[in-house]
Design a protein around this motif. Sequence first.
Motif, PDB file in Angstrom:
ATOM      1  N   LYS A  53       0.858  -1.188   0.000  1.00 20.59           N
ATOM      2  CA  LYS A  53       0.000   0.000   0.000  1.00 20.59           C
ATOM      3  C   LYS A  53       0.889   1.232   0.000  1.00 20.59           C
ATOM      4  N   GLU A  54       0.876   2.053   1.034  1.00 20.80           N
ATOM      5  CA  GLU A  54       1.665   3.288   1.053  1.00 20.80           C
ATOM      6  C   GLU A  54       2.906   3.199   1.941  1.00 20.80           C
ATOM      7  N   GLY A  55       3.158   2.039   2.559  1.00 19.16           N
ATOM      8  CA  GLY A  55       4.265   1.943   3.511  1.00 19.16           C
ATOM      9  C   GLY A  55       5.298   0.898   3.126  1.00 19.16           C
ATOM     10  N   ARG A  56       6.476   1.031   3.745  1.00 17.11           N
ATOM     11  CA  ARG A  56       7.556   0.074   3.544  1.00 17.11           C
ATOM     12  C   ARG A  56       7.665  -0.826   4.761  1.00 17.11           C
ATOM     13  N   LEU A  57       7.969  -2.094   4.502  1.00 21.18           N
ATOM     14  CA  LEU A  57       8.146  -3.067   5.573  1.00 21.18           C
ATOM     15  C   LEU A  57       9.440  -3.830   5.341  1.00 21.18           C
ATOM     16  N   CYS A  58      10.097  -4.186   6.424  1.00 16.17           N
ATOM     17  CA  CYS A  58      11.258  -5.052   6.360  1.00 16.17           C
ATOM     18  C   CYS A  58      10.843  -6.408   6.924  1.00 16.17           C
ATOM     19  N   LEU A  59      11.078  -7.471   6.171  1.00 18.33           N
ATOM     20  CA  LEU A  59      10.701  -8.814   6.585  1.00 18.33           C
ATOM     21  C   LEU A  59      11.945  -9.687   6.643  1.00 18.33           C
ATOM     22  N   ASP A  60      12.065 -10.489   7.696  1.00 14.95           N
ATOM     23  CA  ASP A  60      13.216 -11.394   7.776  1.00 14.95           C
ATOM     24  C   ASP A  60      13.040 -12.552   6.802  1.00 14.95           C
ATOM     25  N   ARG A  61      14.101 -13.323   6.627  1.00  3.53           N
ATOM     26  CA  ARG A  61      14.084 -14.381   5.605  1.00  3.53           C
ATOM     27  C   ARG A  61      13.048 -15.455   5.881  1.00  3.53           C
ATOM     28  N   THR A  62      12.783 -15.758   7.149  1.00  7.17           N
ATOM     29  CA  THR A  62      11.788 -16.773   7.472  1.00  7.17           C
ATOM     30  C   THR A  62      10.408 -16.341   7.014  1.00  7.17           C
ATOM     31  N   LEU A  63      10.033 -15.127   7.356  1.00  4.23           N
ATOM     32  CA  LEU A  63       8.725 -14.607   6.981  1.00  4.23           C
ATOM     33  C   LEU A  63       8.635 -14.374   5.477  1.00  4.23           C
ATOM     34  N   ALA A  64       9.681 -13.853   4.878  1.00  2.00           N
ATOM     35  CA  ALA A  64       9.686 -13.589   3.438  1.00  2.00           C
ATOM     36  C   ALA A  64       9.524 -14.887   2.647  1.00  2.00           C
ATOM     37  N   GLY A  65      10.061 -15.987   3.152  1.00  2.00           N
ATOM     38  CA  GLY A  65       9.954 -17.259   2.472  1.00  2.00           C
ATOM     39  C   GLY A  65       8.549 -17.820   2.456  1.00  2.00           C
ATOM     40  N   LYS A  66       7.681 -17.314   3.317  1.00  2.00           N
ATOM     41  CA  LYS A  66       6.301 -17.795   3.405  1.00  2.00           C
ATOM     42  C   LYS A  66       5.350 -17.023   2.516  1.00  2.00           C
ATOM     43  N   ILE A  67       5.822 -15.943   1.912  1.00  3.00           N
ATOM     44  CA  ILE A  67       4.976 -15.118   1.050  1.00  3.00           C
ATOM     45  C   ILE A  67       5.298 -15.455  -0.406  1.00  3.00           C
ATOM     46  N   LEU A  68       4.331 -16.051  -1.091  1.00  4.50           N
ATOM     47  CA  LEU A  68       4.517 -16.460  -2.483  1.00  4.50           C
ATOM     48  C   LEU A  68       3.808 -15.471  -3.401  1.00  4.50           C
TER      49      LEU A  68
END
Length: 70
Positions: A53-68
Amino acid sequence: MPIAIAPQGRELEIRKVGADEKVKKHLRELGITEGGTITLISSAGGNVIVVVKEGRLCLDRTLAGKILVA
């Protein structure tokens, strides 16, 4: 493909969030929902910075790996 290996700078559709319900709820509150859009800004060592949306987020590798995305 996982968001960590997606092309940078392109708006991508979130296809699946493969996490338990507690994590899914938290991600929904941040705007990361299946069918929504997300843009990868940078990826380093599996950790990612994304625009939702309008914001930036930083995600660690574990969480990023769960988003397809596609």
